[in-house]
Design a protein around this motif. Sequence first.
Motif, PDB file in Angstrom:
ATOM      1  N   GLN A 134       0.834  -1.203   0.000  1.00 54.85           N
ATOM      2  CA  GLN A 134       0.000   0.000   0.000  1.00 54.85           C
ATOM      3  C   GLN A 134       0.871   1.256   0.000  1.00 54.85           C
ATOM      4  N   ASP A 135       1.919   1.243   0.825  1.00 55.76           N
ATOM      5  CA  ASP A 135       2.811   2.397   0.884  1.00 55.76           C
ATOM      6  C   ASP A 135       3.601   2.563  -0.407  1.00 55.76           C
ATOM      7  N   ARG A 136       3.967   1.428  -1.029  1.00 51.79           N
ATOM      8  CA  ARG A 136       4.692   1.507  -2.307  1.00 51.79           C
ATOM      9  C   ARG A 136       3.837   2.181  -3.370  1.00 51.79           C
ATOM     10  N   GLN A 137       2.561   1.785  -3.427  1.00 52.99           N
ATOM     11  CA  GLN A 137       1.658   2.370  -4.417  1.00 52.99           C
ATOM     12  C   GLN A 137       1.499   3.878  -4.186  1.00 52.99           C
ATOM     13  N   LYS A 138       1.363   4.254  -2.922  1.00 56.33           N
ATOM     14  CA  LYS A 138       1.203   5.665  -2.596  1.00 56.33           C
ATOM     15  C   LYS A 138       2.460   6.441  -2.982  1.00 56.33           C
ATOM     16  N   GLU A 139       3.625   5.856  -2.681  1.00 59.36           N
ATOM     17  CA  GLU A 139       4.901   6.496  -3.012  1.00 59.36           C
ATOM     18  C   GLU A 139       5.051   6.654  -4.519  1.00 59.36           C
ATOM     19  N   ALA A 140       4.715   5.605  -5.273  1.00 59.05           N
ATOM     20  CA  ALA A 140       4.837   5.660  -6.731  1.00 59.05           C
ATOM     21  C   ALA A 140       3.950   6.753  -7.319  1.00 59.05           C
ATOM     22  N   GLU A 141       2.729   6.846  -6.808  1.00 66.57           N
ATOM     23  CA  GLU A 141       1.794   7.858  -7.310  1.00 66.57           C
ATOM     24  C   GLU A 141       2.323   9.267  -7.043  1.00 66.57           C
ATOM     25  N   ILE A 142       2.803   9.511  -5.827  1.00 62.77           N
ATOM     26  CA  ILE A 142       3.304  10.838  -5.461  1.00 62.77           C
ATOM     27  C   ILE A 142       4.534  11.200  -6.279  1.00 62.77           C
ATOM     28  N   LEU A 143       5.483  10.255  -6.393  1.00 63.80           N
ATOM     29  CA  LEU A 143       6.732  10.531  -7.100  1.00 63.80           C
ATOM     30  C   LEU A 143       6.497  10.793  -8.588  1.00 63.80           C
ATOM     31  N   LEU A 144       5.608   9.998  -9.187  1.00 62.14           N
ATOM     32  CA  LEU A 144       5.345  10.172 -10.614  1.00 62.14           C
ATOM     33  C   LEU A 144       4.687  11.528 -10.866  1.00 62.14           C
ATOM     34  N   ARG A 145       3.750  11.898  -9.995  1.00 64.13           N
ATOM     35  CA  ARG A 145       3.092  13.202 -10.152  1.00 64.13           C
ATOM     36  C   ARG A 145       4.092  14.331  -9.963  1.00 64.13           C
ATOM     37  N   GLN A 146       4.954  14.217  -8.949  1.00 62.41           N
ATOM     38  CA  GLN A 146       5.960  15.260  -8.707  1.00 62.41           C
ATOM     39  C   GLN A 146       6.919  15.394  -9.884  1.00 62.41           C
ATOM     40  N   MET A 147       7.300  14.249 -10.459  1.00 58.02           N
ATOM     41  CA  MET A 147       8.231  14.269 -11.583  1.00 58.02           C
ATOM     42  C   MET A 147       7.606  14.955 -12.792  1.00 58.02           C
ATOM     43  N   VAL A 148       6.355  14.622 -13.066  1.00 59.88           N
ATOM     44  CA  VAL A 148       5.661  15.219 -14.213  1.00 59.88           C
ATOM     45  C   VAL A 148       5.489  16.717 -14.010  1.00 59.88           C
ATOM     46  N   ILE A 149       5.125  17.127 -12.788  1.00 62.87           N
ATOM     47  CA  ILE A 149       4.954  18.557 -12.494  1.00 62.87           C
ATOM     48  C   ILE A 149       6.272  19.302 -12.662  1.00 62.87           C
ATOM     49  N   LYS A 150       7.358  18.721 -12.151  1.00 64.14           N
ATOM     50  CA  LYS A 150       8.671  19.366 -12.237  1.00 64.14           C
ATOM     51  C   LYS A 150       9.092  19.546 -13.693  1.00 64.14           C
ATOM     52  N   GLN A 151       8.840  18.527 -14.525  1.00 64.53           N
ATOM     53  CA  GLN A 151       9.201  18.613 -15.939  1.00 64.53           C
ATOM     54  C   GLN A 151       8.387  19.694 -16.650  1.00 64.53           C
ATOM     55  N   LYS A 152       7.098  19.745 -16.318  1.00 58.27           N
ATOM     56  CA  LYS A 152       6.245  20.754 -16.947  1.00 58.27           C
ATOM     57  C   LYS A 152       6.653  22.162 -16.508  1.00 58.27           C
ATOM     58  N   GLU A 153       7.005  22.313 -15.229  1.00 54.23           N
ATOM     59  CA  GLU A 153       7.442  23.624 -14.748  1.00 54.23           C
ATOM     60  C   GLU A 153       8.748  24.043 -15.424  1.00 54.23           C
ATOM     61  N   ARG A 154       9.641  23.087 -15.649  1.00 54.07           N
ATOM     62  CA  ARG A 154      10.896  23.398 -16.339  1.00 54.07           C
ATOM     63  C   ARG A 154      10.624  23.794 -17.791  1.00 54.07           C
ATOM     64  N   LYS A 155       9.675  23.073 -18.399  1.00 54.74           N
ATOM     65  CA  LYS A 155       9.308  23.395 -19.781  1.00 54.74           C
ATOM     66  C   LYS A 155       8.688  24.796 -19.841  1.00 54.74           C
ATOM     67  N   LYS A 156       7.912  25.145 -18.830  1.00 54.98           N
ATOM     68  CA  LYS A 156       7.286  26.465 -18.770  1.00 54.98           C
ATOM     69  C   LYS A 156       8.356  27.553 -18.642  1.00 54.98           C
ATOM     70  N   GLU A 157       9.381  27.291 -17.819  1.00 58.20           N
ATOM     71  CA  GLU A 157      10.477  28.254 -17.666  1.00 58.20           C
ATOM     72  C   GLU A 157      11.177  28.505 -18.998  1.00 58.20           C
ATOM     73  N   ASN A 158      11.405  27.424 -19.753  1.00 59.24           N
ATOM     74  CA  ASN A 158      12.057  27.565 -21.066  1.00 59.24           C
ATOM     75  C   ASN A 158      11.194  28.382 -22.025  1.00 59.24           C
ATOM     76  N   LEU A 159       9.876  28.132 -21.986  1.00 63.45           N
ATOM     77  CA  LEU A 159       8.959  28.882 -22.849  1.00 63.45           C
ATOM     78  C   LEU A 159       8.934  30.362 -22.467  1.00 63.45           C
ATOM     79  N   GLN A 160       9.009  30.640 -21.171  1.00 61.98           N
ATOM     80  CA  GLN A 160       9.008  32.042 -20.725  1.00 61.98           C
ATOM     81  C   GLN A 160      10.278  32.773 -21.157  1.00 61.98           C
ATOM     82  N   MET A 161      11.413  32.049 -21.163  1.00 59.00           N
ATOM     83  CA  MET A 161      12.658  32.645 -21.655  1.00 59.00           C
ATOM     84  C   MET A 161      12.559  32.952 -23.140  1.00 59.00           C
TER      85      MET A 161
END
Length: 584
Positions: A524-551
Motif C-alpha cells: 500500500q505504501d509503495r503504491q502511494k509512493e509511486a503515485e506521489i513521485l510520478l506526479r511530482q516528476m511530471v509537475i517538475k518537468q512541466k514547470e521546467r518546460k514552462k520556464e524555457n517557454l518564458q525565456m
Amino acid sequence: MDAKEEVRARLNIEDVIGEYVVLKRAGRNFKGLSPFSGEKTPSFVVSPEKQIWHDFSSGKGGDVFSFIMEVEGLTFREALENLARKAGVELAAYENKNAKEMARQKQRLYEINEASAHFFQYHLVKNHEALEYVFKKRGFSREVATEFRIGYAPNSQNGLVNYLSKKGYSRNELKLAGVVNRFGGDLFKDRVMIPLMDSTGRVIGFTGRILKDDPKAPKYLNTPQTLLYDKSRHVFGLSQAKDSIRKSDFAVVVEGNLDVVSAHQAGTREVVATAGTAMTEQHLKALNRFSGNIKLSFDSDKAGLAATERAIDISDKVGVEITIISLPEGFKDPDELIQHDKNMWIDAIDRSEPVIDWVLGQYAKQHDVTTVQGKRDFTSAGLKLVKKITDSVVREHYMKFLSEKTGASFDALNQKLETLDNPQRLEPKKAIKSNVKDFKVDQDRKSEQRVLAALIMSIPSRKMLEGMKQDTFSIAEHQKLAEYLRDNQNDNFDTIPEKLQEIDTCVKIIQTAADEIYREMSEQDRQKEAEILLRQMVIKQKERKKENLQMELKEAEAAGDEEITLKLLGQINQITKEINYAKR
C-alpha cells in the motif's frame, strides 16, 4: 472495546491452545507437553481464569496472542488477524475507510487463490500426463501431494478465468490476484501447480512447472507480486516445516520448491526454499522466529557462491548461524540425491560445515595457490571474508588456515588485512566546474530512477503509466524501461527481460535502488509512493518546460515578433493548466 479485546472476549484460551497442545484438566488449570521443547513430563500450563499460559520448560508465557505469535512465528498484527478469523470478528469494523477497503480486497484475493487451488487439484486427477509426472516421474506419494496441494492447470481456453468469473470475481480482482496474463486470460496453462502458502497455510500464489519442456517458455512460472505475495519475504514450505524446524532447532534452505516436497517425503521436514529470488533479510527473519540455525543447500557454482556470500552479510544483521550442506559429487540438487538414496541426503544435512570454511574452500578451488598470482587473489578474497569476523579467536583460526594454504606468514597476512581494513585514499580528482544544465540532468536522473524503482517493486502501480507520453521520462533508457513496465504490467523481474538486455546496466541500477528503498515498505505504501513521485516528476518537468517557454517569450518580445509571442503565450497558458491539474 477495541479489536484486540473483542477477539480476546470471544475466545477461550484453552480452546485455542488446545488446537496445538493436548491439554488435560489439572484443578482450575490445564496442563500439557510443551510445544516448544521435547519434554516428556507435562510442564505447560494454561489458566482459563487468568487467560494466560506458561511453559515451565522454556520459561515462555503470555496471553493468547503471544502464544499464536510464538507457535506460528507471526507478528502481532498477523496473530490478531488469525484469531479474529477464529472469533468471527471483522477487523475492518475497527479501522478507517482505507484500511477497511484494503482488508476487503485482501480477503477477496485469499478467496480467489483458495478457489484456484481447488480448481488445479480437481484437474490434476483428470489429466493422465500430469498424474504420471507427479506420481511416477517425480515419485511423490499421494500424502505429500495432498499436503502441498499439488495440482494441474489445464491447457484449455481460459478455464480458470471462466471458473472464477462464475463464482462472482471480477476481471480486475483476478488481475490483482495474479492469476491472469496481460490479456486477461489464464496465466498458467499445461503446468503442474504448486501453491505458495503463508506461514499459516493460506494460499497466496502459485508456482507452475511446465509439463512439456519448451525452449520458448520458462520452465517455472510464478505468480507476480501482489498484495498477498512478495517474493522477497515468502519462504516456501514454512507452514509445513515450522513445527519440525522448532523441534530440531535448524532449518534447511534449498533452491527449488520441488526439492522441498521431495525432502518432506524423505522425512526431512525442516526443509524450505526461497525459490525465485535470492535470500533476503526478510527470509532469514521469518526463519529466525523458529530457529537461529540455518543450513543452506545451494549450488556450488558461481551463482551459488555469490548467494552464500550475500547470506553471510545478512546473517550477521539478523543474528543467525549459517552452515553449508554439500551434496556428493554427481548430484545436482537435493531431489536427485533423494531419488537415489534418501539416507545420503540425511547424512549430507548432518555433515553441514561452517559457512566460512565452505566459502574459503570454494576460493581455494578457483585459484592456483602454487603461483604468485593465485596466492595474491586467494588471500585477497579470503581476507575480505575474514575481516568481517569480529571474534578475535575465530579470526585467528582462519588467518592460520590462509597461512597454511599459501605459505604466507602471519605478519604478511596481517599487513595485507590492515590495508583492507584501512585502504589508502585515492587522490581526489580536480573539481569540474558544473553548470545549471548538468545539475538539472542529474536531478532528473535521480527522480526518474526513484519513480522507476517504485514501479518495479509495485506491480499494481504500473497502471499509472497507461497513457504515458513519449517524453514523460527525459532519459532515453528510463523511457524505454517505463514503456516496458507499461506494456508488461505483470512482469515480476526475476530476470532482466530480453527486450531490456541492451539497457541491462540501467535496469540493474534501478533494481538495486528498488531493493534498498522499498523492500521494507508495505504494498500500500509503495503504491502511494509511486503515485506521489510520478506526479511530482511530471509537475517538475512541466514547470521546467514552462520556464524555457518564458525565456523564449522574453526573447520574442524583445525582438518584436508578435506571431511567435502569441504562439508562446498560448503554449504557456496550456502548460500552466496542465500543471494546475496535475497538482490537484
